[in-house]
Design a protein around this motif. Structure first.
Motif, PDB file in Angstrom:
ATOM      1  N   GLN A 179       0.854  -1.188   0.000  1.00  0.00           N
ATOM      2  CA  GLN A 179       0.000   0.000   0.000  1.00  0.00           C
ATOM      3  C   GLN A 179       0.886   1.232   0.000  1.00  0.00           C
ATOM      4  OE1 GLN A 179      -2.396  -0.352   3.600  1.00  0.00           O
ATOM      5  NE2 GLN A 179      -3.933  -1.567   2.508  1.00  0.00           N
ATOM      6  N   LYS A 180       0.507   2.239  -0.755  1.00  0.00           N
ATOM      7  CA  LYS A 180       1.268   3.492  -0.751  1.00  0.00           C
ATOM      8  C   LYS A 180       0.353   4.638  -0.346  1.00  0.00           C
ATOM      9  CE  LYS A 180       2.511   7.495  -2.848  1.00  0.00           C
ATOM     10  NZ  LYS A 180       1.727   8.505  -3.594  1.00  0.00           N
ATOM     11  N   TYR A 181       0.823   5.477   0.558  1.00  0.00           N
ATOM     12  CA  TYR A 181       0.044   6.631   0.999  1.00  0.00           C
ATOM     13  C   TYR A 181       0.801   7.911   0.653  1.00  0.00           C
ATOM     14  CZ  TYR A 181      -2.831   3.258   3.440  1.00  0.00           C
ATOM     15  OH  TYR A 181      -3.665   2.208   3.721  1.00  0.00           O
ATOM     16  N   ARG A 241      10.046  13.974  -8.547  1.00  0.00           N
ATOM     17  CA  ARG A 241       8.836  14.344  -7.814  1.00  0.00           C
ATOM     18  C   ARG A 241       7.722  13.339  -8.094  1.00  0.00           C
ATOM     19  NH1 ARG A 241       8.590  19.268  -5.348  1.00  0.00           N
ATOM     20  NH2 ARG A 241       7.172  18.058  -4.053  1.00  0.00           N
ATOM     21  N   GLY A 242       7.024  12.983  -7.046  1.00  0.00           N
ATOM     22  CA  GLY A 242       5.934  12.015  -7.172  1.00  0.00           C
ATOM     23  C   GLY A 242       6.414  10.565  -7.210  1.00  0.00           C
ATOM     24  N   GLY A 243       7.708  10.354  -6.923  1.00  0.00           N
ATOM     25  CA  GLY A 243       8.317   9.038  -7.133  1.00  0.00           C
ATOM     26  C   GLY A 243       7.928   7.945  -6.152  1.00  0.00           C
ATOM     27  N   SER A 244       7.195   8.272  -5.097  1.00  0.00           N
ATOM     28  CA  SER A 244       6.821   7.219  -4.135  1.00  0.00           C
ATOM     29  C   SER A 244       5.932   6.154  -4.771  1.00  0.00           C
ATOM     30  CB  SER A 244       6.081   7.809  -2.943  1.00  0.00           C
ATOM     31  OG  SER A 244       6.909   8.678  -2.240  1.00  0.00           O
ATOM     32  N   ASP A 245       5.146   6.560  -5.765  1.00  0.00           N
ATOM     33  CA  ASP A 245       4.315   5.566  -6.454  1.00  0.00           C
ATOM     34  C   ASP A 245       5.212   4.495  -7.067  1.00  0.00           C
ATOM     35  OD1 ASP A 245       2.133   7.261  -5.951  1.00  0.00           O
ATOM     36  OD2 ASP A 245       2.383   8.301  -7.871  1.00  0.00           O
ATOM     37  N   THR A 246       6.325   4.950  -7.639  1.00  0.00           N
ATOM     38  CA  THR A 246       7.256   4.020  -8.278  1.00  0.00           C
ATOM     39  C   THR A 246       7.928   3.122  -7.242  1.00  0.00           C
ATOM     40  OG1 THR A 246       7.576   5.543 -10.113  1.00  0.00           O
ATOM     41  CG2 THR A 246       9.303   3.911  -9.763  1.00  0.00           C
ATOM     42  N   ALA A 299      -1.066  14.120 -15.722  1.00  0.00           N
ATOM     43  CA  ALA A 299      -1.990  13.735 -14.642  1.00  0.00           C
ATOM     44  C   ALA A 299      -1.172  13.124 -13.517  1.00  0.00           C
ATOM     45  CB  ALA A 299      -3.015  12.727 -15.155  1.00  0.00           C
ATOM     46  N   LYS A 300      -0.850  13.933 -12.510  1.00  0.00           N
ATOM     47  CA  LYS A 300       0.141  13.473 -11.541  1.00  0.00           C
ATOM     48  C   LYS A 300      -0.424  12.480 -10.527  1.00  0.00           C
ATOM     49  CE  LYS A 300      -0.541  17.203  -8.333  1.00  0.00           C
ATOM     50  NZ  LYS A 300       0.031  17.908  -7.221  1.00  0.00           N
ATOM     51  N   VAL A 301      -1.631  11.996 -10.753  1.00  0.00           N
ATOM     52  CA  VAL A 301      -2.210  11.036  -9.809  1.00  0.00           C
ATOM     53  C   VAL A 301      -1.344   9.780  -9.694  1.00  0.00           C
ATOM     54  CG1 VAL A 301      -3.836  10.113 -11.537  1.00  0.00           C
ATOM     55  CG2 VAL A 301      -4.351   9.889  -9.102  1.00  0.00           C
TER      56      VAL A 301
HETATM   57 MG    MG Z   1       1.885  11.657  -6.034  1.00  0.00          MG
END
Ligand code: MG
Ligand code: ADP
Ligand code: ASP
Length: 403
Positions: free
Chosen positions: A6-8, A150-155, A208-210
């Motif tokens: 899970q990622k938050y 930036r936004g790399g936690s999804d990865t 779309a940075k979602v």
């Molecule tokens: Mg993000």
């Protein structure tokens, strides 16, 4: 029962109340008998705030030191979440990327994950611990901390899901899933039940940075079951998956990217090899170029315009100007006040009416188009940045994406 990652995101862990809400979700999954690994982002605006702090000290700070600084945000949320879970009476341990062994290439600030050592993760899961991992970062061959962009936690989350062969990777965020447009801009945007990896990859790459685009790339490559959903409620999210047959023509969404800048090289010689020379200079410096427009030659001269990420603008201009002799152009101009607006959906190539309809929507909204580029799965236009919101709403309405 299985392995769940899970990622938050930042908003989901912004304060103590939110951290306990997340701890509740995590332990709910754990109570069902799952092995749970949680990846967290930095709290709220922490990463932005750290960047401001660095700029106060040294606007030219090295990327290495920036990574050292920015990686601390995730360490705070990881340890706080572990404490919250322990407080609820469950076993939890937080680990940073060094402890897990998240190995990246040596590039700072936009690093890529090369491999993840499973050993420590599996050891902790065997001990029945809930494992909390710092997102957005890794370690390079010099044992330095690197960040993934930036936004790399999804990865980070998807990469861990790949390494552990997880059954499910859930990306918890502050909206209910992937929508036909950014729901904060287009009020009647509709949540998608599912979207293909390819369509999601386009949406993410086009602004779309979602989801971080590399997370989608990885999920596709390893067929990871990926779900985007809200950490604020129990609504069902959006499933990102492989689609076997491309349904007739389905437009999935419209998105924008304000991080684009236009460069126009004016008065180049109208002869073979000119475009090659120009773009190979840029690619040697790893600057990727997007929408490209070349004018028809006149008086043995031509112009080439293209877009780059705003972050690469200065470097690109420097390279072009340094090579004025070799490229033989008259002048170069640029604008940062442009944005790319894109319509995404598989099967576009078979439907010529789509582009017309998109241009009509922009015409109706009095939005001028600077440049156009199309592919099998998207149509992008470059417009003035100030018209972005208007354009998104107009296109969304024209295609009745709320229906
Ligand atoms: Mg993000
Ligand atoms: P997190 O901190 O959880 O990683 P992000 O801010 O990175 O969250 O991404 C979630 C945001 O993405 C949403 O708040 C929303 O404004 C934005 N967004 C942009 N386009 C879309 C879209 N098509 N569907 C859903 N959200 C989108
Ligand atoms: N905290 C990092 C950022 O703000 C990573 C992320 O949120 O995914 O970019």
């Amino acid at each position: 029962m299985g392995i769940i990652v899970q990622k938050y995101g930042g908003t989901s862990v912004a304060n103590s109340e939110r951290i306990f809400a997340v701890a509740k979700k995590v332990t709910d999954a754990y109570k069902k008998g799952n092995s749970v690994v949680v990846v967290v982002s930095a709290q709220g605006d922490t990463t932005d705030d750290l960047i401001v702090k660095a700029q106060e000290i040294n606007p030219d700070a090295s990327k290495r030191e920036m990574d050292m600084l920015l990686s601390t945000g995730e360490q705070i949320s990881a340890s706080l979440l572990a404490m919250a879970i322990q407080k609820l009476g469950y076993p939890a341990i937080s680990l940073n990327s060094f402890q897990v062994g998240i190995n990246t290439n040596h590039t700072y600030s936009n690093s890529r994950i090369k491999s993840i050592d499973n050993e420590r993760l599996e050891l902790e899961l065997d001990k029945k611990n809930i494992v909390i991992v710092t997102g957005f970062q890794g370690i390079n061959k010099y044992d330095d901390v690197t960040t993934l962009g930036r936004g790399g936690s999804d990865t980070s989350a998807v990469a861990i899901a790949v390494a552990l062969k997880a059954d499910l990777c859930e990306i918890y965020t502050d909206v209910d899933g992937v929508y036909t447009a950014d729901p904060r801009v287009v009020k009647n945007a509709r949540k998608l039940e599912s979207i293909s990896y390819d369509e999601m990859l386009e949406l993410a790459s086009l602004g779309a940075k979602v989801l971080h685009n590399r997370s989608v790339e990885l999920a596709k490559k390893y067929s990871i079951n990926l779900v985007v959903r809200s950490s604020f409620n129990d609504n069902e999210g959006t499933l990102v998956r492989e689609v076997k047959e491309v349904e007739s023509m389905l437009i999935k969404g419209v998105t924008s990217d304000k991080d684009a800048a236009r460069i126009s090289v004016v008065g180049l010689a109208d002869k073979p090899g000119v475009a090659f020379k120009l773009f190979s200079l840029l690619s040697k410096k790893n600057i990727s170029v997007d929408v490209i427009l070349q004018s028809i030659g006149r008086d043995k001269k031509k112009d080439i315009s293209f877009t780059v990420d705003t972050a690469n603008l200065k470097e690109a201009l420097d390279i072009i100007n340094e090579n004025k002799g070799a490229l033989e152009f008259e002048k170069v101009n640029h604008s940062e006040k442009v944005a790319k607006v894109s319509l995404v959906g598989a099967g576009m190539v078979n439907n010529s009416g789509i582009a017309t309809k998109m241009f009509e929507a922009l015409y109706d909204a009095s939005v001028n188009i600077d440049m156009i580029s199309t592919s099998e799965i998207k149509i992008s236009v470059l417009i003035d940045e100030e018209n972005v919101e208007k354009a998104l709403v107009a296109i969304h309405d024209k295609f009745q994406l709320d229906k």
